[in-house]
Design an enzyme around this catalytic site. Structure first.
Site, PDB file in Angstrom:
ATOM      1  N   TYR A 168      40.468  21.929  25.709  1.00  0.00           N
ATOM      2  CA  TYR A 168      39.424  22.439  25.305  1.00  0.00           C
ATOM      3  C   TYR A 168      40.008  23.751  24.138  1.00  0.00           C
ATOM      4  O   TYR A 168      40.463  22.943  23.509  1.00  0.00           O
ATOM      5  CB  TYR A 168      38.448  23.717  25.478  1.00  0.00           C
ATOM      6  N   ARG A 212      39.910  38.367  27.309  1.00  0.00           N
ATOM      7  CA  ARG A 212      39.516  39.480  26.733  1.00  0.00           C
ATOM      8  C   ARG A 212      38.073  39.536  26.675  1.00  0.00           C
ATOM      9  O   ARG A 212      37.277  40.674  26.025  1.00  0.00           O
ATOM     10  CB  ARG A 212      39.965  39.699  25.720  1.00  0.00           C
ATOM     11  N   ARG A 225      28.566  30.539  23.849  1.00  0.00           N
ATOM     12  CA  ARG A 225      29.410  29.958  23.629  1.00  0.00           C
ATOM     13  C   ARG A 225      30.565  30.161  25.054  1.00  0.00           C
ATOM     14  O   ARG A 225      31.329  31.237  24.103  1.00  0.00           O
ATOM     15  CB  ARG A 225      29.538  28.949  23.038  1.00  0.00           C
ATOM     16  N   PHE A 285      56.863  36.081  13.416  1.00  0.00           N
ATOM     17  CA  PHE A 285      55.809  35.209  13.899  1.00  0.00           C
ATOM     18  C   PHE A 285      55.742  35.083  14.802  1.00  0.00           C
ATOM     19  O   PHE A 285      54.267  35.315  15.462  1.00  0.00           O
ATOM     20  CB  PHE A 285      56.113  34.162  12.490  1.00  0.00           C
TER      21      PHE A 285
END
Length: 376
Positions: A168, A212, A225, A285
């Site tokens: 997932y 978290r 979910r 980044f």
């Protein structure tokens, strides 16, 4: 808004916060004037101000591509996250989303607040997407197709095993890592990173968010979910929602520590990925969110507040990370410090104490072996 108490408690946060605020204002001034690009960059600021700042470090063509990539996947995620959409409606949209991005007329109303605006006015994103170079378009289309298919699969599938959990997270975040690596390569600024390393970059961030956000996700209306794998939580409670009950506090923290230990296995790959980057802007980044993730795990580990309220790094500390992350030495230093913070909290009576310590020691060794810790 940051409180006066927070500033007085951490006065050295003030300067980085002011710098970040000025940088954010400067970023807003750089928004392109064309209506579709103005919408995209304004929307980016609304849905993720910190990301909007970091992305401004990139050169124009890559910055535009990453902006659109982010908004396309944010829109896809908005469809997936909206639990009010019936499965028979949601799945076909997820499966076909990679084609919708080529259609400036397409939109689908869902989500809330800024995300609903993004979905209602998605034609701006499609218009901007069509102006990108073909290499960027192909990368974004490929990842959107694979992610939509993966999300559709998990609409009808529970996260039972750790393998399910990894699968997932691959679909919703690992593929983001793969996509960014493709965009960096298409820009000519980086070599193409391996899929395994790119995947780990995404998995580390996603697993941190899942840990978290337990309380927010379990309380979601109309229905929650959840993506904590049954293989982990069933060792501690009968139902996942039982973790928030006060009588299960000890078991809840043990389960939490198990989840954090699982997330730490991706750090070695993430450090290797970042050490291979050449372009300073691309490096920053990539590095800033990874440092935020290890910092968040350090706060979450052994912390019952994960099941009671919001646990996140204070805004001033976030500003410090953004301001001070410039080289791989900074990354090794941050991972070393936060790993030591976690290690100091490990209770030898915790069921996963040995495994947690082993994972942390592996991270600490990489940081020490870099030879850069004394440069701080």
């Amino acid at each position: 808004m940051v409180s006066l108490r927070a500033i007085l408690s951490n006065p050295d946060d003030l300067y980085p916060m002011l710098k970040l605020k000025l940088a954010a204002r400067n970023a807003e001034k750089q928004i392109r004037p064309e209506p579709h690009w103005a919408f995209c960059y304004s929307m980016l600021i609304r849905v993720s101000r910190s990301f909007a700042f970091v992305i401004q470090q990139l050169d124009t063509d890559l910055r535009d591509a990453v902006c659109i990539f982010y908004l396309v996947l944010r829109a896809l995620d908005t469809v997936e996250d909206d639990t009010s959409i019936e499965t028979e409606v949601k799945v076909p949209i997820l499966m076909a989303f990679h084609r919708h991005i080529y259609d400036p007329e397409w939109h689908f109303s869902c989500g809330t607040k800024h995300y609903r605006v993004l979905m209602d006015e998605f034609h701006h994103v499609s218009t901007a997407f069509l102006e990108l170079g073909s290499g960027y378009q192909e990368a974004i289309e490929d990842i959107t197709m694979r992610m939509g298919a993966g999300m559709a699969k998990f609409i009808c599938k529970e996260v039972e095993t750790i393998d399910d959990y990894d699968e997932y997270c691959h679909y919703v975040a690992g593929l983001v890592g793969l996509g960014l690596s493709k965009l960096f390569h298409a820009s000519g600024k980086e070599d193409l990173a391996s899929d395994a390393l790119s995947n780990s970059m995404g998995l580390f961030l996603q697993k941190t968010n899942i840990i978290r956000d337990y309380l927010e996700d379990i309380n979601e209306i109309p229905k929650s979910r959840m993506f904590w794998p049954r293989q982990i939580w069933s060792k501690y409670v009968n139902k996942l929602e039982d973790l928030k009950d006060k009588e299960n506090s000890v078991k809840a923290v043990q389960c939490l520590n198990d989840m954090v230990t699982n997330a730490l296995v991706h750090v070695e790959d993430a450090l290797k990925y970042m050490s291979n980057l050449r372009d300073p802007a691309i490096f920053r980044f990539c590095a800033i969110p990874q440092i935020m993730a290890i910092g968040t795990l350090a706060l979450c580990y052994d912390n019952i507040q994960v099941f009671r309220g919001v646990v996140k790094m204070r805004r001033g500390l976030t500003a410090k990370v953004i301001d001070r992350t410039k080289t791989m030495s900074d990354v090794y230093g941050a991972f070393y410090d936060y790993s030591r913070m976690i290690k100091a909290k490990v209770d030898d009576n915790d069921p996963n104490a040995r495994k947690t310590k082993d994972n942390l020691e592996a991270i600490l060794k990489i940081c020490r072996d870099s030879g850069t810790l004394n440069q701080r």
